[in-house]
Design an enzyme around this catalytic site. Structure first.
Site, PDB file in Angstrom:
ATOM      1  N   LYS A  40      15.641   6.979 -45.500  1.00  0.00           N
ATOM      2  CA  LYS A  40      14.272   7.463 -45.673  1.00  0.00           C
ATOM      3  C   LYS A  40      14.025   7.968 -47.086  1.00  0.00           C
ATOM      4  CE  LYS A  40      10.698   9.700 -43.097  1.00  0.00           C
ATOM      5  NZ  LYS A  40       9.774   8.663 -43.468  1.00  0.00           N
ATOM      6  N   GLY A  45      19.897  13.120 -49.147  1.00  0.00           N
ATOM      7  CA  GLY A  45      20.931  12.114 -49.412  1.00  0.00           C
ATOM      8  C   GLY A  45      20.378  10.864 -50.076  1.00  0.00           C
ATOM      9  N   CYS A  46      19.213  10.429 -49.618  1.00  0.00           N
ATOM     10  CA  CYS A  46      18.605   9.213 -50.171  1.00  0.00           C
ATOM     11  C   CYS A  46      18.126   9.437 -51.602  1.00  0.00           C
ATOM     12  CB  CYS A  46      17.469   8.741 -49.276  1.00  0.00           C
ATOM     13  SG  CYS A  46      18.046   8.311 -47.612  1.00  0.00           S
ATOM     14  N   THR A  47      17.625  10.640 -51.878  1.00  0.00           N
ATOM     15  CA  THR A  47      17.211  10.970 -53.236  1.00  0.00           C
ATOM     16  C   THR A  47      18.426  10.998 -54.155  1.00  0.00           C
ATOM     17  OG1 THR A  47      15.312  12.221 -52.428  1.00  0.00           O
ATOM     18  CG2 THR A  47      16.044  12.691 -54.683  1.00  0.00           C
ATOM     19  N   ALA A  50      19.561   7.413 -54.851  1.00  0.00           N
ATOM     20  CA  ALA A  50      18.645   6.717 -55.758  1.00  0.00           C
ATOM     21  C   ALA A  50      18.785   7.243 -57.187  1.00  0.00           C
ATOM     22  CB  ALA A  50      17.208   6.868 -55.269  1.00  0.00           C
TER      23      ALA A  50
END
Length: 155
Positions: A40, A45-47, A50
Site C-alpha cells: 500500500k 514499510g512501503c515508503t 520506495a
C-alpha cells in the site's frame, strides 16, 4: 492458478497503467527490469522501500535497469505518494490484481490470528531475455534495494 516463478522461468506478460503511461513486459525486451510488489502507498514499510529504491535510482539506471513498483493503489494515489516523498521510481497500478497474481505475490496472510488475502512484498529481476533472473519473496525492507542492485549489476 499461479505458477511458481523461479530463476530461469519466463516472466509473465503484463500491461499496466503507470505514472509514465502504459507499461508492458514487451517494452523491456533486451533490457533489465526490476518489478517490486508492495502492499500500500504511503505506509511505513512501503515508503521506506520506495525511498531506498529512489536513493539508488541513478545506480539502477547506470546498470541498465528500470525499477517499477506495483500495488493495487490507483494512479491518483501513486501520484500523491510520489509527490509527498519525491520518489524516483515508476509506480504501476494493478487494481484487478492480475499481474500481482501472475507473479505469485497475492497470498494468504495472517495477522493476530486473522487470515486474509494481500500482497506479499516481493521483487523480481527480469533479464534482457524476458526470463526471471532474481526472486526475492517475503522481503524485509532493510538492505533490500542494495541486494537487488547488486544482482542487477551482476546480470
Amino acid at each position: 492458478m499461479t505458477m511458481s516463478l523461479d530463476v530461469g522461468s519466463p516472466a509473465p506478460a503484463f500491461t499496466l497503467e503507470s505514472s509514465a503511461g502504459p507499461v508492458s513486459l514487451a517494452d523491456f525486451a533486451g533490457r533489465k527490469l526490476v518489478l517490486y510488489f508492495y502492499p500500500k502507498d504511503d505506509t511505513s514499510g512501503c515508503t521506506s522501500e520506495a525511498l531506498q529504491f529512489t536513493a539508488l535510482a541513478e545506480e539502477f539506471r547506470k546498470a541498465g535497469a528500470t525499477v517499477i513498483g506495483v500495488s493495487k493503489d490507483s494512479l491518483a494515489s501513486h501520484a500523491k505518494f510520489v509527490a509527498k516523498h519525491s520518489l524516483d521510481v515508476q509506480l504501476a497500478s494493478d487494481p484487478e490484481g492480475a499481474t500481482i497474481e501472475a507473479f505469485g505475490a497475492w497470498v494468504e496472510k495472517n495477522m493476530y490470528g486473522r487470515k486474509y488475502m494481500g500482497i506479499e512484498r516481493s521483487t523480481f529481476l527480469i533479464g534482457p531475455d524476458g526470463r526471471i533472473a532474481g526472486v526475492w519473496r517475503k522481503v524485509k525492507v532493510a538492505g533490500h534495494a542494495e541486494a537487488v542492485l547488486k544482482a542487477v549489476q551482476a546480470l
